[in-house]
Design a protein around this motif. Structure first.
Motif, PDB file in Angstrom:
ATOM      1  N   GLY A  27       0.819  -1.203   0.000  1.00 32.14           N
ATOM      2  CA  GLY A  27       0.000   0.000   0.000  1.00 32.14           C
ATOM      3  C   GLY A  27       0.854   1.255   0.000  1.00 32.14           C
ATOM      4  O   GLY A  27       0.549   2.232  -0.693  1.00 32.14           O
ATOM      5  N   LEU A  28       1.929   1.216   0.786  1.00 35.03           N
ATOM      6  CA  LEU A  28       2.852   2.349   0.814  1.00 35.03           C
ATOM      7  C   LEU A  28       3.515   2.536  -0.546  1.00 35.03           C
ATOM      8  O   LEU A  28       3.631   3.658  -1.046  1.00 35.03           O
ATOM      9  N   ALA A  29       3.929   1.442  -1.168  1.00 29.42           N
ATOM     10  CA  ALA A  29       4.544   1.516  -2.497  1.00 29.42           C
ATOM     11  C   ALA A  29       3.561   2.089  -3.524  1.00 29.42           C
ATOM     12  O   ALA A  29       3.924   2.926  -4.352  1.00 29.42           O
ATOM     13  N   PHE A  30       2.313   1.641  -3.457  1.00 34.25           N
ATOM     14  CA  PHE A  30       1.273   2.153  -4.355  1.00 34.25           C
ATOM     15  C   PHE A  30       1.104   3.651  -4.167  1.00 34.25           C
ATOM     16  O   PHE A  30       1.053   4.416  -5.134  1.00 34.25           O
ATOM     17  N   PHE A  31       1.036   4.075  -2.907  1.00 29.10           N
ATOM     18  CA  PHE A  31       0.898   5.494  -2.590  1.00 29.10           C
ATOM     19  C   PHE A  31       2.070   6.300  -3.145  1.00 29.10           C
ATOM     20  O   PHE A  31       1.880   7.337  -3.792  1.00 29.10           O
ATOM     21  N   VAL A  32       3.295   5.839  -2.924  1.00 29.67           N
ATOM     22  CA  VAL A  32       4.487   6.563  -3.380  1.00 29.67           C
ATOM     23  C   VAL A  32       4.512   6.673  -4.904  1.00 29.67           C
ATOM     24  O   VAL A  32       4.791   7.747  -5.456  1.00 29.67           O
ATOM     25  N   VAL A  33       4.168   5.595  -5.601  1.00 28.01           N
ATOM     26  CA  VAL A  33       4.164   5.615  -7.064  1.00 28.01           C
ATOM     27  C   VAL A  33       3.163   6.643  -7.585  1.00 28.01           C
ATOM     28  O   VAL A  33       3.468   7.425  -8.494  1.00 28.01           O
ATOM     29  N   LEU A  34       1.970   6.680  -6.998  1.00 29.71           N
ATOM     30  CA  LEU A  34       0.968   7.629  -7.472  1.00 29.71           C
ATOM     31  C   LEU A  34       1.295   9.076  -7.092  1.00 29.71           C
ATOM     32  O   LEU A  34       0.990   9.994  -7.856  1.00 29.71           O
ATOM     33  N   VAL A  35       1.938   9.286  -5.976  1.00 33.06           N
ATOM     34  CA  VAL A  35       2.342  10.645  -5.608  1.00 33.06           C
ATOM     35  C   VAL A  35       3.441  11.138  -6.555  1.00 33.06           C
ATOM     36  O   VAL A  35       3.430  12.298  -6.983  1.00 33.06           O
ATOM     37  N   ALA A  37       3.791  10.127  -9.658  1.00 26.06           N
ATOM     38  CA  ALA A  37       3.074  10.396 -10.913  1.00 26.06           C
ATOM     39  C   ALA A  37       2.330  11.729 -10.828  1.00 26.06           C
ATOM     40  O   ALA A  37       2.298  12.496 -11.802  1.00 26.06           O
ATOM     41  N   ALA A  38       1.743  12.027  -9.679  1.00 29.51           N
ATOM     42  CA  ALA A  38       1.038  13.291  -9.492  1.00 29.51           C
ATOM     43  C   ALA A  38       1.999  14.470  -9.621  1.00 29.51           C
ATOM     44  O   ALA A  38       1.664  15.489 -10.231  1.00 29.51           O
ATOM     45  N   ALA A  39       3.194  14.329  -9.092  1.00 26.41           N
ATOM     46  CA  ALA A  39       4.189  15.399  -9.211  1.00 26.41           C
ATOM     47  C   ALA A  39       4.595  15.607 -10.659  1.00 26.41           C
ATOM     48  O   ALA A  39       4.779  16.740 -11.113  1.00 26.41           O
ATOM     49  N   ILE A  40       4.682  14.520 -11.405  1.00 28.40           N
ATOM     50  CA  ILE A  40       5.088  14.617 -12.811  1.00 28.40           C
ATOM     51  C   ILE A  40       4.018  15.312 -13.648  1.00 28.40           C
ATOM     52  O   ILE A  40       4.341  16.109 -14.529  1.00 28.40           O
ATOM     53  N   VAL A  41       2.749  15.037 -13.398  1.00 25.57           N
ATOM     54  CA  VAL A  41       1.683  15.644 -14.209  1.00 25.57           C
ATOM     55  C   VAL A  41       1.228  17.003 -13.684  1.00 25.57           C
ATOM     56  O   VAL A  41       0.418  17.662 -14.319  1.00 25.57           O
ATOM     57  N   SER A  42       1.758  17.426 -12.560  1.00 26.82           N
ATOM     58  CA  SER A  42       1.322  18.703 -11.994  1.00 26.82           C
ATOM     59  C   SER A  42       1.819  19.874 -12.830  1.00 26.82           C
ATOM     60  O   SER A  42       2.820  19.773 -13.541  1.00 26.82           O
ATOM     61  N   PRO A  43       1.131  20.996 -12.747  1.00 28.45           N
ATOM     62  CA  PRO A  43       1.591  22.189 -13.467  1.00 28.45           C
ATOM     63  C   PRO A  43       2.989  22.631 -13.056  1.00 28.45           C
ATOM     64  O   PRO A  43       3.692  23.269 -13.821  1.00 28.45           O
ATOM     65  N   ARG A  44       3.426  22.266 -11.879  1.00 26.45           N
ATOM     66  CA  ARG A  44       4.755  22.652 -11.396  1.00 26.45           C
ATOM     67  C   ARG A  44       5.880  21.951 -12.171  1.00 26.45           C
ATOM     68  O   ARG A  44       7.018  22.382 -12.121  1.00 26.45           O
ATOM     69  N   ALA A  45       5.575  20.863 -12.863  1.00 27.93           N
ATOM     70  CA  ALA A  45       6.595  20.135 -13.618  1.00 27.93           C
ATOM     71  C   ALA A  45       7.000  20.872 -14.889  1.00 27.93           C
ATOM     72  O   ALA A  45       7.969  20.500 -15.530  1.00 27.93           O
ATOM     73  N   PHE A  46       6.269  21.906 -15.243  1.00 24.49           N
ATOM     74  CA  PHE A  46       6.544  22.661 -16.458  1.00 24.49           C
ATOM     75  C   PHE A  46       7.156  24.007 -16.093  1.00 24.49           C
ATOM     76  O   PHE A  46       6.953  24.503 -14.999  1.00 24.49           O
ATOM     77  N   PRO A  47       7.890  24.608 -17.027  1.00 26.02           N
ATOM     78  CA  PRO A  47       8.373  25.967 -16.771  1.00 26.02           C
ATOM     79  C   PRO A  47       7.186  26.899 -16.518  1.00 26.02           C
ATOM     80  O   PRO A  47       6.062  26.603 -16.890  1.00 26.02           O
ATOM     81  N   ARG A  48       7.468  28.024 -15.922  1.00 26.98           N
ATOM     82  CA  ARG A  48       6.413  28.989 -15.590  1.00 26.98           C
ATOM     83  C   ARG A  48       5.620  29.342 -16.833  1.00 26.98           C
ATOM     84  O   ARG A  48       6.169  29.709 -17.864  1.00 26.98           O
ATOM     85  N   SER A  49       4.308  29.209 -16.726  1.00 27.83           N
ATOM     86  CA  SER A  49       3.438  29.557 -17.836  1.00 27.83           C
ATOM     87  C   SER A  49       3.197  31.059 -17.871  1.00 27.83           C
ATOM     88  O   SER A  49       3.139  31.713 -16.832  1.00 27.83           O
TER      89      SER A  49
END
Length: 137
Positions: A27-35, A37-49
């Motif tokens: 469960g912890l591994a599942f949580f870490v993987v999805l977090v 992934a969430a960081a990767i798809v977040s707007p913060r992963a891109f240069p300032r818009s």
């Protein structure tokens, strides 16, 4: 503004719920993987818009391409990842936070909001290959 964060929030919520439901170490591994992934798809992963108007004004001054994108778009993530440290050389416009940017994409993409869309001074490209974008500037 909240629409930009929906994919990120969804992945974190699924990670939390799934982590509790699965339990223990898996469960912890599942949580870490999805977090992650969430960081990767977040707007913060891109240069300032910037806004569409700011990007067009800057492009007129420096000639750098404009990349229209939206959070959670796998093709945008692929392009962003392939540009790596060169991503700052482009003007990034989040079409979910800038209606004028979305309208610019619709004019180029036959009325659709297909991203990534890359606009240079002379040409426009809808969902171009990362190699093509790297060769633009």
């Amino acid at each position: 503004m909240t629409r930009r964060w929906q994919p990120t929030a969804f992945l974190v919520a699924v990670g939390v719920l799934g982590g509790f439901w699965i339990g223990s170490l898996p469960g912890l591994a599942f949580f870490v993987v999805l977090v992650v992934a969430a960081a990767i798809v977040s707007p913060r992963a891109f240069p300032r818009s910037v806004t569409d108007a700011e990007a067009r004004a800057a492009q007129a001054a420096d000639g750098r391409p404009i990349i229209y994108w939206r959070p959670g778009c796998p093709f945008c993530l692929r392009l962003r990842g392939s540009l790596a440290r060169q991503a700052g050389r482009y003007h990034w416009v989040d079409i979910w936070s800038d209606p004028d940017g979305a309208a610019s994409v619709r004019t180029v993409a036959d009325g659709n909001e297909t991203v990534p869309t890359v606009v240079t001074v002379d040409e426009s490209f809808v969902n171009p290959s990362p190699q093509l974008v790297r060769n633009l500037h």
